[in-house]
Design a protein around this motif. Structure first.
Motif: not given
Length: 406
Positions: A1-7, A294-299
């Motif tokens: 899974m790709s890392k979230p784009d926090w920006t 959930s779309g971002i992922g709690m972990p």
């Protein structure tokens, strides 16, 4: 899974782009209330524009749509917490949830001299209801103490549990110290001693994966507005046998099957505990918040906030005259502190002029302030949308205030 784009994720929150006192907003008060992503705001707006009707009362199309959306939100929350929807009562938040447990479950079972254990780090919402029912039935409150680092004294708690306590009220994550309590271990110890457990999950559910079914507690409460949802929303999970044995807490519409003047037949749980018209739009918004998180992922959220906590702890530890409260090895991204020569309220007020929104006060935790011998602290509470640059802005703001007050 790709890392979230926090920006990109930060851009989902409209309010974070505003200015305060001519300065870019630095919002460091998520433990108080979380900001709302556009998806939540749009879900509430869409309900009122296109589907507004009461739930469980009408057979027309709008009523059906509203009911399906409301119950759909219950289902989303249940999956988010890994519980059954029928074991999840929707209510206005943790305060009402704990009062429901206190009056409907605990009060009928407690007798004079029974002990209710309440940890030193509890929010008032998990203290005052127990005091009120203790006054009515003659039970007594006993504090579960902590170390100066903000960690539960497990050995002392074991002795209290074995001494015949009836109920333990405990926060999953402290709203002041950030301490993440080992609730699974503590609930197992309580259960072996026949002690019921009531867990306040307000500060846990928004920031880490929470599998309520695996915790072994009897009750688990949470608040929606800290979970990126609207205010006036939240929930209470309980073991099915408790719901079935508990009398209703509030009476009115929806919680009944039939009313006669000689008696009433109550609805099945969870509806038995949901009297009156609920905050329909709010829960639809909370369902959208759960979808968003959930779309971002709690972990991923937990990992991001842990990184921010490490960065912020390091930076604040370098500030001369700054004292941190709460240094547990396992903690959430909450930092309470005082700066020598600056009252907490003065510091927070002056930082507000720099655009920095941060809580000051007792944080609805007077017994904890008494433990540390202080009237108040400042509290910077971080969320996944915050940045290292905002932490730097906080540190720079503190330095500026120190120069002003020198």
């Amino acid at each position: 899974m790709s890392k979230p784009d926090w920006t990109a994720i930060r851009a989902d929150f409209p309010l974070l782009s505003r200015q305060v006192h001519g300065k870019p907003l630095v919002y460091l008060d998520s433990a108080n209330t979380a900001q709302k992503p556009a998806a939540v705001i749009e879900a509430v707006d869409d309900f009122y524009r296109r589907h507004n009707a009461n739930v469980s009362r009408a057979v027309h199309a709008l009523g059906t749509e509203a009911t399906e959306a409301y119950e759909g939100a219950r289902g989303k929350l249940a999956r988010f917490l890994n519980v059954q929807p029928d074991d999840l009562v929707l209510c206005s938040g943790t305060t009402l949830a704990i009062n429901l447990v206190a009056y409907s479950f605990a009060l009928p079972r407690l007798q004079r001299g029974d002990v209710i254990l309440v940890s030193r780090m509890e929010h008032h919402a998990n203290i005052v209801p127990w005091q009120l029912i203790a006054q009515r039935c003659g039970a007594r409150i006993e504090a579960v103490e902590i170390s100066p680092e903000g960690v539960i004294d497990i050995e002392a708690l074991d002795r209290q549990l074995a001494a015949g306590a009836k109920l333990l009220a405990l926060t999953h994550v402290s709203n002041v110290l950030g301490t993440i309590n080992p609730v699974r271990e503590i609930c197992a110890r309580a259960r072996r001693n026949g002690v019921f457990t009531v867990i306040d999950g307000s500060q846990a559910v928004p920031h880490q994966p929470v599998d309520v079914a695996s915790l072994g507690c009897d009750f688990y409460a949470f608040t929606g507005h800290k979970l990126c949802g609207p205010t006036g929303t939240g929930g209470l999970w309980a073991r099915r046998e408790h719901w079935q044995s508990m009398p209703p807490f509030l009476g009115g519409g929806e919680m009944i099957k039939e009313v006669r003047f000689d008696g009433t037949v109550f609805n099945d749980p969870p509806h038995k505990f949901e009297a009156g018209t609920p905050n329909i739009a709010g829960f639809i918004g909370l369902g959208a918040a759960v979808d968003y998180l959930s779309g971002i992922g709690m972990p991923a959220i937990a990992e991001r906030e842990a990184a921010l906590l490490r960065y912020a702890t390091g930076k604040l530890s370098e500030v001369p005259g700054l004292k941190l409260f709460g240094t547990a090895p396992d903690k959430a991204a909450i930092l309470s502190f005082l700066v020598e020569g600056a009252h907490a309220h003065d510091l927070a007020t002056l930082l507000d002029l720099e655009g920095i929104a941060m809580r000051s006060g007792h944080h609805c935790a007077h017994p904890l302030m008494q433990f540390y011998g202080v009237p108040a602290t400042c509290r910077a509470s971080l969320a996944f949308w915050n940045t290292e640059a905002e932490v730097d802005a906080l540190v720079a703001g503190i330095a500026k205030v120190r120069r002003m007050l020198a």
